[in-house]
Design an enzyme around this catalytic site. Structure first.
Site, short mmCIF file in Angstrom:
data_model
loop_
_atom_site.label_atom_id
_atom_site.label_comp_id
_atom_site.label_asym_id
_atom_site.label_seq_id
_atom_site.Cartn_x
_atom_site.Cartn_y
_atom_site.Cartn_z
N GLY A 176 18.63 44.31 3.89
CA GLY A 176 19.31 44.25 2.49
C GLY A 176 19.81 42.58 2.36
N THR A 195 15.94 56.99 14.17
CA THR A 195 15.25 58.25 14.74
C THR A 195 16.14 59.29 14.87
OG1 THR A 195 13.59 56.88 15.60
CG2 THR A 195 13.87 59.07 16.47
N SER A 246 14.48 50.65 2.20
CA SER A 246 14.27 51.24 3.73
C SER A 246 12.91 51.96 3.92
CB SER A 246 15.30 52.39 3.73
OG SER A 246 16.52 51.98 3.50
N GLU A 296 9.87 46.57 2.52
CA GLU A 296 9.96 45.12 2.89
C GLU A 296 9.00 44.80 4.06
OE1 GLU A 296 11.57 42.58 1.46
OE2 GLU A 296 10.21 41.89 2.73
N LYS A 302 3.86 51.12 4.47
CA LYS A 302 4.52 50.46 5.16
C LYS A 302 4.44 50.93 6.53
CE LYS A 302 8.14 48.05 6.83
NZ LYS A 302 9.32 47.58 6.67
N ASN A 330 3.14 48.71 9.78
CA ASN A 330 3.81 48.59 11.32
C ASN A 330 3.23 49.37 12.32
OD1 ASN A 330 5.73 47.26 10.41
ND2 ASN A 330 7.42 48.81 10.27
N ARG A 338 -13.00 38.74 12.40
CA ARG A 338 -12.90 40.22 12.05
C ARG A 338 -11.62 40.59 12.66
NH1 ARG A 338 -18.26 42.48 13.86
NH2 ARG A 338 -17.74 41.15 15.58
N GLY A 398 6.55 44.00 26.17
CA GLY A 398 6.66 45.28 25.40
C GLY A 398 7.29 44.81 24.10
N PHE A 399 6.99 45.53 22.93
CA PHE A 399 7.40 45.45 21.71
C PHE A 399 8.83 46.06 21.69
CE2 PHE A 399 4.50 49.09 20.56
CZ PHE A 399 5.27 49.84 20.38
N CYS A 403 11.79 48.64 14.01
CA CYS A 403 11.12 49.30 13.44
C CYS A 403 9.74 50.02 14.10
CB CYS A 403 10.31 48.23 12.24
SG CYS A 403 11.53 47.99 11.00
N ARG A 426 6.93 37.06 28.91
CA ARG A 426 6.58 36.42 27.73
C ARG A 426 5.26 35.50 27.61
NH1 ARG A 426 8.30 39.58 23.15
NH2 ARG A 426 10.24 40.28 23.74
C1 UDX Z 1 16.82 48.85 7.12
C2 UDX Z 1 16.40 50.40 7.61
O1 UDX Z 1 16.93 50.85 8.87
C3 UDX Z 1 14.75 50.28 7.98
O2 UDX Z 1 14.33 51.85 7.92
C4 UDX Z 1 13.92 49.57 6.97
O3 UDX Z 1 12.62 49.40 7.47
C5 UDX Z 1 14.81 48.37 6.65
O4 UDX Z 1 16.04 48.51 6.35
P1 UDX Z 1 18.18 47.21 8.68
O5 UDX Z 1 18.56 46.36 7.36
O6 UDX Z 1 17.65 46.28 9.73
O7 UDX Z 1 16.89 48.23 8.30
O8 UDX Z 1 19.24 48.12 8.92
P2 UDX Z 1 20.92 47.67 9.56
O9 UDX Z 1 20.97 46.32 9.96
O10 UDX Z 1 21.40 48.85 10.34
O11 UDX Z 1 21.66 47.71 7.99
C6 UDX Z 1 21.77 48.90 7.07
C7 UDX Z 1 23.28 48.81 6.51
O12 UDX Z 1 23.32 49.84 5.68
C8 UDX Z 1 24.51 48.86 7.57
O13 UDX Z 1 25.06 47.54 7.49
C9 UDX Z 1 25.06 49.88 7.32
O14 UDX Z 1 26.64 49.75 7.35
C10 UDX Z 1 24.83 50.21 5.81
N1 UDX Z 1 24.77 51.61 5.31
C11 UDX Z 1 24.54 52.67 6.24
C12 UDX Z 1 25.87 51.79 4.31
O15 UDX Z 1 26.07 51.04 3.78
N2 UDX Z 1 25.73 53.18 3.78
C13 UDX Z 1 25.30 54.18 4.35
O16 UDX Z 1 25.41 55.48 3.97
C14 UDX Z 1 24.63 53.99 5.54
C1 UDX Z 2 8.08 44.26 12.14
C2 UDX Z 2 6.97 43.90 11.28
O1 UDX Z 2 6.13 42.69 11.83
C3 UDX Z 2 7.45 43.78 9.68
O2 UDX Z 2 6.23 43.33 8.83
C4 UDX Z 2 8.17 44.79 9.25
O3 UDX Z 2 8.81 44.44 8.07
C5 UDX Z 2 9.33 45.13 10.26
O4 UDX Z 2 8.94 45.24 11.53
P1 UDX Z 2 10.01 42.67 13.34
O5 UDX Z 2 10.10 43.85 14.08
O6 UDX Z 2 11.05 42.13 12.77
O7 UDX Z 2 8.87 42.97 12.34
O8 UDX Z 2 9.28 41.72 14.28
P2 UDX Z 2 7.56 41.32 14.92
O9 UDX Z 2 7.37 39.96 14.80
O10 UDX Z 2 6.77 42.21 14.20
O11 UDX Z 2 7.95 41.71 16.66
C6 UDX Z 2 7.96 43.21 16.80
C7 UDX Z 2 7.91 43.13 18.43
O12 UDX Z 2 6.46 42.83 18.91
C8 UDX Z 2 8.71 41.95 19.00
O13 UDX Z 2 9.36 42.47 20.22
C9 UDX Z 2 7.83 40.99 19.37
O14 UDX Z 2 8.08 40.33 20.73
C10 UDX Z 2 6.53 41.90 19.84
N1 UDX Z 2 5.19 41.12 19.76
C11 UDX Z 2 4.81 40.74 18.57
C12 UDX Z 2 4.48 40.99 20.82
O15 UDX Z 2 4.90 41.39 21.97
N2 UDX Z 2 3.34 40.39 20.69
C13 UDX Z 2 2.81 39.99 19.55
O16 UDX Z 2 1.65 39.40 19.57
C14 UDX Z 2 3.48 39.96 18.42
#
Ligand code: UDX
Ligand code: UDX
Length: 471
Positions: free
Chosen positions: A12, A89, A126, A156, A211, A215, A251, A262-263, A267, A441
């Site tokens: 956000g 979750t 979200s 997003e 979405k 992922n 491809r 590990g990732f 998300c 890494r």
């Molecule tokens: C969020 C979602 O978790 C995820 O599913 C989606 O893919 C991307 O958006 P993120 O922005 O990373 O991810 O979450 P987080 O950083 O935890 O922020 C959520 C915010 O919402 C927190 O600051 C929390 O305080 C706020 N919140 C939560 C409210 O304002 N009202 C609520 O009822 C619950």
């Molecule tokens: C991911 C998606 O990329 C994004 O599009 C979605 O909106 C949110 O989830 P994020 O989790 O922020 O984004 O980061 P990302 O760069 O995807 O990495 C995820 C995890 O995979 C990290 O722990 C990263 O280190 C790992 N990773 C990524 C690897 O281990 N190897 C790779 O080649 C790429």
């Protein structure tokens, strides 16, 4: 036109800051329940670390970008309301450990229904299970306040660490919905800086599912390359060479083929488990099992790494100092949600190692909280032993040198660029012999480290096997 966003988190906050920067005539109000977080957004120390974010926020804040906890006011004033609250979750009840907890989404929808007047466009930002929009629509229409609503799905795709560039130059923007007018209104916002060809429109359900699918595919690539890394270690192949060879096939493509410990992140695991739950719900057991393996493989990779450390260090790390470099789930973020480092550290802690952790962006309190949480079981129970270990066997270092000083081993768990530019002679001189270096890494140059005298173990390189004593 006025915009508001409920949820000032990693998604956000940056997303709204970018909209405000690109559309100076549109007031953008970001609201959150968490006062501390809002205060941070209004200060010089933003709650999240993201390269380039400070400049974007500074440009728009006070002009057309506002952060506050006045949720009701923001809803009343806005024409477009983004919902960007977290959807973790579920940890209890039906679907525990798999399904998404939609409590916060439902609360938001009810709050919107209660406060809205006139017509509002409600945008799901979200990541949500498919058909959540159905529930949101029903809740919105249940208050009978006379207000009318269109619900859009606009997931997003930004990745943390590169959020600003991803928002500025996205591969695509996805908007799903039923009302042409509502879709066009939202399109017109993004079209201020993104070409129309890159704005894809679909029906609601395709957008929600795309979405989760994106992922799942991305995480699958990481699990696939990590699976091959285990085989490389046994056969003498080198995973970086294999990745280069397959990545040059147009491809397959070169991205997302970096073998790792590990990732992590908020998300991948959450969305795949959610997808698995959804498939099970629809009776698609084979499809559920297929996707679940991506998470199973990731758990294996994390476990394999910590087990390799113990095996290599003569089958015991008890009372040995291990320097941990990096705790964030990837570089250029202070986010630690589901970071592989948490689980590696927990496992080593339970082997009684003494861990000295350094991360350039993650504060001590957050590291300790994550480790306590990782030691807590699903029913909320934390053993006294685990608590003792987190309190007594974890220390935090100000830099990598301090973390490595007098250590038997170093484990690189996040690929921070600055870790490559250290004085490795100095690091080596301060350590015990053999000086083990576990590079989770594949960040550091193996030949250079070998030359200095480290016993280096990387992911997907056969040296791991050669040097390991038999258990
Ligand atoms: C969020 C979602 O978790 C995820 O599913 C989606 O893919 C991307 O958006 P993120 O922005 O990373 O991810 O979450 P987080 O950083 O935890 O922020 C959520 C915010 O919402 C927190 O600051 C929390 O305080 C706020 N919140 C939560 C409210 O304002 N009202 C609520 O009822 C619950
Ligand atoms: C991911 C998606 O990329 C994004 O599009 C979605 O909106 C949110 O989830 P994020 O989790 O922020 O984004 O980061 P990302 O760069 O995807 O990495 C995820 C995890 O995979 C990290 O722990 C990263 O280190 C790992 N990773 C990524 C690897 O281990 N190897 C790779 O080649 C790429």
């Amino acid at each position: 036109m006025k915009i508001c966003c409920i949820g000032a988190g990693y998604v956000g906050g940056p997303t709204m800051a970018m909209i405000a920067k690109q559309c100076p005539d549109i007031p953008v109000h970001v609201v959150d329940l968490n006062q501390e977080r809002i205060d941070a957004w209004n200060s010089d120390h933003l709650p999240i670390y993201e390269p380039g974010l400070d400049e974007v926020v500074k440009e728009a804040r006070g002009r057309n970008l506002t952060f506050s906890t006045r949720v009701d006011d923001a809803i009343q004033e806005a024409d477009i309301i983004f919902i960007s609250v977290n959807t973790p979750t579920k940890t209890f009840g039906i679907g525990a450990g798999r399904a998404a907890n939609l409590e916060f989404i439902e609360k938001c929808a009810r709050q919107i229904a209660k406060n809205a007047k006139g017509h509002k466009i409600v945008v799901e930002k979200s990541t949500l299970p498919v058909r959540t929009a159905e529930a949101v629509k029903r809740i919105l229409s249940s208050e009978c306040s006379g207000a009318t609503f269109d619900v859009l799905s606009n997931p997003e795709f930004l990745a943390e660490g590169t959020a600003i560039d991803d928002l500025l130059n996205p591969d695509r923007v996805l908007i799903g919905g039923e009302s042409e007018d509502a879709i066009e209104t939202l399109c017109s916002v993004y079209a201020r800086w993104i070409s129309r060809e890159q704005i894809l429109t679909t029906n609601l359900w395709s957008s929600e599912l795309s979405k989760l699918t994106a992922n799942a595919f991305l995480a699958q690539r990481v699990s696939s390359i990590n699976a091959m890394s285990a085989l490389c270690e046994e056969t003498g192949a080198d995973i970086d060479e294999v990745a280069r060879a397959i990545g040059s096939d147009s491809r397959i493509g070169p991205k997302f083929l970096k073998a790792s410990v590990g990732f992590g992140g908020s998300c991948f695991q959450k969305d795949i488990l959610n997808l698995v739950y959804l498939c099970e719900h629809f009776g698609l057991r084979e499809v559920a099992n297929y996707w679940e393996q991506v998470v199973v493989m990731n758990d294996y990779q994390k476990r394999r790494f910590s087990e390799d450390i113990v095996k290599t260090m003569f089958n015991t790390v008890s009372d040995k100092k291990i320097g941990i470099w990096g705790f964030a789930f990837k570089k250029d973020t202070n986010d630690t949600r589901e970071s592989a480092a948490i689980y590696i550290c927990r496992d080593l802690l339970r082997e009684r190692a003494r861990l000295c952790i350094h991360d350039p962006r993650v504060p001590e309190k957050q590291i300790r909280q994550e480790l306590l949480l990782a030691c807590t079981d699903m029913s909320g129970h934390l053993t006294e032993k685990d608590r003792w270990l987190v309190e007594n066997n974890i220390s935090i270092a100000n830099d990598c040198y301090e973390a490595a000083d007098d250590a038997h081993a170093i484990a690189v768990l996040t690929e921070w660029d600055q870790f490559k530019a250290l004085d490795f002679e100095k690091v080596h001189a301060s350590m015990h012999r053999p000086s083990f270096l576990f590079d989770g890494r594949n960040l550091l140059d193996q030949a250079a480290m070998d030359a200095i005298g480290f016993e280096m173990h990387s992911i997907g390189k056969s040296s791991n096997r050669k040097n390991r004593p038999s258990s």
